[in-house]
Design a protein around this motif. Sequence first.
Motif, PDB file in Angstrom:
ATOM      1  N   ARG A 404       0.823  -1.202   0.000  1.00 23.92           N
ATOM      2  CA  ARG A 404       0.000   0.000   0.000  1.00 23.92           C
ATOM      3  C   ARG A 404       0.863   1.260   0.000  1.00 23.92           C
ATOM      4  N   GLU A 405       0.301   2.338  -0.557  1.00 25.51           N
ATOM      5  CA  GLU A 405       0.999   3.619  -0.564  1.00 25.51           C
ATOM      6  C   GLU A 405       0.640   4.492   0.642  1.00 25.51           C
ATOM      7  N   VAL A 406      -0.533   4.245   1.238  1.00 26.71           N
ATOM      8  CA  VAL A 406      -1.008   5.074   2.345  1.00 26.71           C
ATOM      9  C   VAL A 406      -1.437   4.171   3.498  1.00 26.71           C
ATOM     10  N   ASN A 407      -1.017   4.512   4.699  1.00 25.23           N
ATOM     11  CA  ASN A 407      -1.428   3.782   5.889  1.00 25.23           C
ATOM     12  C   ASN A 407      -2.840   4.222   6.277  1.00 25.23           C
ATOM     13  N   SER A 408      -3.764   3.279   6.355  1.00 25.93           N
ATOM     14  CA  SER A 408      -5.124   3.586   6.780  1.00 25.93           C
ATOM     15  C   SER A 408      -5.703   2.366   7.462  1.00 25.93           C
ATOM     16  N   PHE A 409      -6.593   2.585   8.430  1.00 26.59           N
ATOM     17  CA  PHE A 409      -7.240   1.452   9.087  1.00 26.59           C
ATOM     18  C   PHE A 409      -8.487   1.902   9.817  1.00 26.59           C
ATOM     19  N   ILE A 410      -9.272   0.935  10.243  1.00 30.17           N
ATOM     20  CA  ILE A 410     -10.450   1.171  11.070  1.00 30.17           C
ATOM     21  C   ILE A 410     -10.481   0.071  12.123  1.00 30.17           C
ATOM     22  N   GLU A 411     -10.712   0.435  13.371  1.00 27.76           N
ATOM     23  CA  GLU A 411     -10.680  -0.562  14.430  1.00 27.76           C
ATOM     24  C   GLU A 411     -11.625  -0.174  15.555  1.00 27.76           C
ATOM     25  N   ALA A 412     -12.119  -1.167  16.245  1.00 29.89           N
ATOM     26  CA  ALA A 412     -13.065  -0.941  17.338  1.00 29.89           C
ATOM     27  C   ALA A 412     -12.324  -0.577  18.627  1.00 29.89           C
ATOM     28  N   ASN A 413     -12.960   0.273  19.433  1.00 32.01           N
ATOM     29  CA  ASN A 413     -12.427   0.562  20.763  1.00 32.01           C
ATOM     30  C   ASN A 413     -13.562   0.992  21.676  1.00 32.01           C
ATOM     31  N   VAL A 414     -13.280   1.083  22.959  1.00 28.35           N
ATOM     32  CA  VAL A 414     -14.248   1.590  23.934  1.00 28.35           C
ATOM     33  C   VAL A 414     -13.575   2.675  24.763  1.00 28.35           C
ATOM     34  N   GLN A 415     -14.396   3.549  25.314  1.00 28.19           N
ATOM     35  CA  GLN A 415     -13.860   4.692  26.045  1.00 28.19           C
ATOM     36  C   GLN A 415     -14.724   4.976  27.274  1.00 28.19           C
ATOM     37  N   ARG A 416     -14.062   5.221  28.388  1.00 31.72           N
ATOM     38  CA  ARG A 416     -14.729   5.619  29.630  1.00 31.72           C
ATOM     39  C   ARG A 416     -14.361   7.060  29.921  1.00 31.72           C
ATOM     40  N   ILE A 417     -15.364   7.926  30.067  1.00 28.98           N
ATOM     41  CA  ILE A 417     -15.141   9.352  30.275  1.00 28.98           C
ATOM     42  C   ILE A 417     -15.807   9.774  31.576  1.00 28.98           C
ATOM     43  N   GLN A 418     -15.031  10.351  32.483  1.00 28.48           N
ATOM     44  CA  GLN A 418     -15.555  10.768  33.778  1.00 28.48           C
ATOM     45  C   GLN A 418     -15.439  12.269  33.950  1.00 28.48           C
ATOM     46  N   ASN A 419     -16.532  12.908  34.352  1.00 31.67           N
ATOM     47  CA  ASN A 419     -16.522  14.318  34.709  1.00 31.67           C
ATOM     48  C   ASN A 419     -15.990  14.440  36.131  1.00 31.67           C
ATOM     49  N   VAL A 420     -14.904  15.182  36.304  1.00 35.83           N
ATOM     50  CA  VAL A 420     -14.244  15.215  37.616  1.00 35.83           C
ATOM     51  C   VAL A 420     -15.062  15.981  38.650  1.00 35.83           C
ATOM     52  N   PHE A 421     -16.001  16.799  38.225  1.00 33.83           N
ATOM     53  CA  PHE A 421     -16.795  17.591  39.165  1.00 33.83           C
ATOM     54  C   PHE A 421     -18.062  16.858  39.597  1.00 33.83           C
ATOM     55  N   THR A 422     -18.781  16.276  38.642  1.00 33.04           N
ATOM     56  CA  THR A 422     -20.055  15.628  38.967  1.00 33.04           C
ATOM     57  C   THR A 422     -19.908  14.154  39.277  1.00 33.04           C
ATOM     58  N   GLY A 423     -18.796  13.539  38.829  1.00 32.57           N
ATOM     59  CA  GLY A 423     -18.620  12.099  38.993  1.00 32.57           C
ATOM     60  C   GLY A 423     -19.364  11.295  37.954  1.00 32.57           C
ATOM     61  N   GLY A 424     -20.124  11.963  37.092  1.00 34.15           N
ATOM     62  CA  GLY A 424     -20.838  11.255  36.035  1.00 34.15           C
ATOM     63  C   GLY A 424     -19.880  10.579  35.073  1.00 34.15           C
ATOM     64  N   VAL A 425     -20.291   9.431  34.546  1.00 32.40           N
ATOM     65  CA  VAL A 425     -19.431   8.654  33.655  1.00 32.40           C
ATOM     66  C   VAL A 425     -20.191   8.337  32.375  1.00 32.40           C
ATOM     67  N   ARG A 426     -19.529   8.516  31.251  1.00 40.23           N
ATOM     68  CA  ARG A 426     -20.082   8.138  29.956  1.00 40.23           C
ATOM     69  C   ARG A 426     -19.229   7.012  29.368  1.00 40.23           C
ATOM     70  N   TYR A 427     -19.875   5.993  28.842  1.00 42.33           N
ATOM     71  CA  TYR A 427     -19.183   4.860  28.214  1.00 42.33           C
ATOM     72  C   TYR A 427     -19.487   4.893  26.730  1.00 42.33           C
ATOM     73  N   GLU A 428     -18.449   5.008  25.929  1.00 39.17           N
ATOM     74  CA  GLU A 428     -18.628   5.100  24.488  1.00 39.17           C
ATOM     75  C   GLU A 428     -18.019   3.890  23.794  1.00 39.17           C
ATOM     76  N   THR A 429     -18.702   3.394  22.797  1.00 35.81           N
ATOM     77  CA  THR A 429     -18.148   2.336  21.957  1.00 35.81           C
ATOM     78  C   THR A 429     -18.113   2.863  20.534  1.00 35.81           C
ATOM     79  N   GLY A 430     -17.034   2.637  19.862  1.00 36.76           N
ATOM     80  CA  GLY A 430     -16.920   3.228  18.540  1.00 36.76           C
ATOM     81  C   GLY A 430     -15.825   2.631  17.700  1.00 36.76           C
ATOM     82  N   LEU A 431     -15.522   3.337  16.624  1.00 33.51           N
ATOM     83  CA  LEU A 431     -14.518   2.907  15.663  1.00 33.51           C
ATOM     84  C   LEU A 431     -13.483   4.005  15.499  1.00 33.51           C
ATOM     85  N   ASN A 432     -12.235   3.653  15.619  1.00 30.19           N
ATOM     86  CA  ASN A 432     -11.145   4.590  15.401  1.00 30.19           C
ATOM     87  C   ASN A 432     -10.712   4.459  13.947  1.00 30.19           C
ATOM     88  N   ILE A 433     -10.819   5.543  13.197  1.00 29.79           N
ATOM     89  CA  ILE A 433     -10.445   5.540  11.778  1.00 29.79           C
ATOM     90  C   ILE A 433      -9.173   6.358  11.626  1.00 29.79           C
TER      91      ILE A 433
END
Length: 702
Positions: A404-433
């Motif tokens: 290939r001439e160009v590096n490219s890919f798509i892959e699955a990942n998950v992410q945990r995001i916490q608000n440091v003030f409220t303690g609320g947490v968001r869980y995201e599932t997605g694709l890294n392109i």
Amino acid sequence: MKSIYSIGICFKATTLLVLSMALISCGGGGGSSSSTTSSNSSLSGTAATGAPLAGATITVFDASGATVGTTTADSNGVYTLPVDTAKYKAPFTVQAQGTVGEGSTTIYSLAPTAGTANVNQVTNAIAASLSSSGDPAALTSGTTKTAADVSSADAAFSAALANLADALGVTGSFVSGTFNAAYDKLLDNVTIDARSNGGITITTSAGMQGGSNDLVAGANATAAYTSSAINSGALPNASNASNLPAFSAANMLAISDLESLRSKLQTCFALSASARGTVASPASACQGFDPQGTSDSYLHDGYYWRDATSSCSANSVGVFCQGLFGYMLTQSTYDNLKFLKPQIIRPLDSTGTLWVVKFPIQFAADNSLAAFGEAHGSSYMVVKKYPALASGGDEGWRFYGNQREVNSFIEANVQRIQNVFTGGVRYETGLNIYVNANALRTRGYSANVYPTKVVVSDASTVNPVLPSAGITLYNKGNLSNGQWQSACSGFMSISQSVSPAGCNAVLRLAYGMTGSYGVSSSSDSYLAFWPGTVGAASINGVPGFLSDAQINAIKPGQPFRFVITLSDNSTITYVNRVHFTPQNTQDALTASYPMFTTSSIDSMKTYVGTGGSFAVSWLPIATSRPYSSSIYWQNGTYVRTASLTQTEISANAVNVPCVGTGANACANSANWGGSSQSARGLAQIRSRDGRGFQYFSQIRQY
């Protein structure tokens, strides 16, 4: 927890994600035990996933959940642990925690009696099927399963993998079977994705091959891998075998087939940089790795093997000027580099001559881990067999590249995001392109031909993920002497119009949340929506997100088409695959993330870029291995550490630099929110498991 579908993309070089969990030929003795016994009984076996879990910590629990003892596996993953069967009752749960490639893993086996208890990807799936929660880790607290239950589950997986077993002449138990070359080869050619809810997906190497090399430009792959999905709490059976095909024994690759190539690399890099020769003239010990002498030439993601172009100045270094191997030859960083046992990913043809593999490497300076190929931005390599080059112990395998001439890919990942003030947490599932936005070496050193945009769309009409027109990504960088100069480091970013959007994380398929920490409307500036398109789910009145059922329907190997437009108005089309089914919101909620310490969370509450650095620390984690840490602030600017050193990983801590006082600089307090929450600052840790699956963890001021 509800799921939604959303898009926001930032392209960050990550590690390709699909590792075939396979076992290599192993032998040797076990480690020492922390328990004593009044009988002669013992448990022994081999722990491996794609390579032996060398030095893995082996812990055994009995049927009541009592700890029988702990030992350390040897360099081949072999362990022995004495068991007092008068005191501890079967079945025994064997837990193996260790490093695979650049990632960490924890796998299990349930042994019906004392004796042999191998631990590998199949025994882990057996244990998951026998766990009431679907999580094999739950067995460490005790189990009511009997020896007969274990034997029945073992037999069920044997029936499902009958095609592989028959092709290789393998019989016997996965848990208690004696390893031989055929048994090893079977495990080299089966991949099992075990989800946190107990569901598993099995894929064989033959099921990953679509008839032709789908990595080349213009490939027209439209089907996912052929695989077999088993629901949580269920067992496979003989009917699953129809979706688990097998090559002939001669066309299957075993890790041992690549030992000569690995050993030669080890010999080369045992030499100092000065003794390895030059780019134009490598030492004799550093030759014979690429297809030189054949009609083929190495090319991988736009870079050559050795590239002594006269266009580069005499002092130029790097893979762009020197090629992957040429660059590594000349750098003392790679002195005494250790090449670990490779991992088999998948075949690219049906004849057994072209395979995607991974060669993990370990640096001598700090024992940190990476992958051979990361110097040119790729975590995998492609090898090809040349029978005409075979001689003695050399079977003729050479590094061929993905062409290939160009590096490219798509892959699955998950992410945990916490608000440091409220303690609320968001869980995201997605694709890294990812698309490498740098100039193409293949178009000439001084030509400065580079990607300007890419359109990503579903290559398959089955279980579509993206809007019908796809998504368009535009290049935000400015090219200068072949290098990108921009706040986004040249990475591509998503846009629904000609104007590029900001750099925003990954393509989100869905998310769940706790503490009401989620998007509230379609005007949310952090998430860009595609309402009324593919997704069937909504949250807070915002439509267009994938439901868990839609995510579960995405198959391993689902293909996506990348049409890349270059600055000379030419185009290149590639097919990239998501090798594992993305995790649904329930999976994302229960995934094992690197967790920030209270100290880091509290510090982020008031951080305004002072002190020269931000201290990132996290709790010890055995199921994945942290490899990178970053801090981000207003306007999408960020600082990322180099790969974490082994010292930092062992300490579970790293100081991420924060300097400069300019308008977009880290140490400019106006770019941080602190206690006012008026700006956007965050810290992130990335980790990956033995398969290469990635887990992102963030703490935010907003």
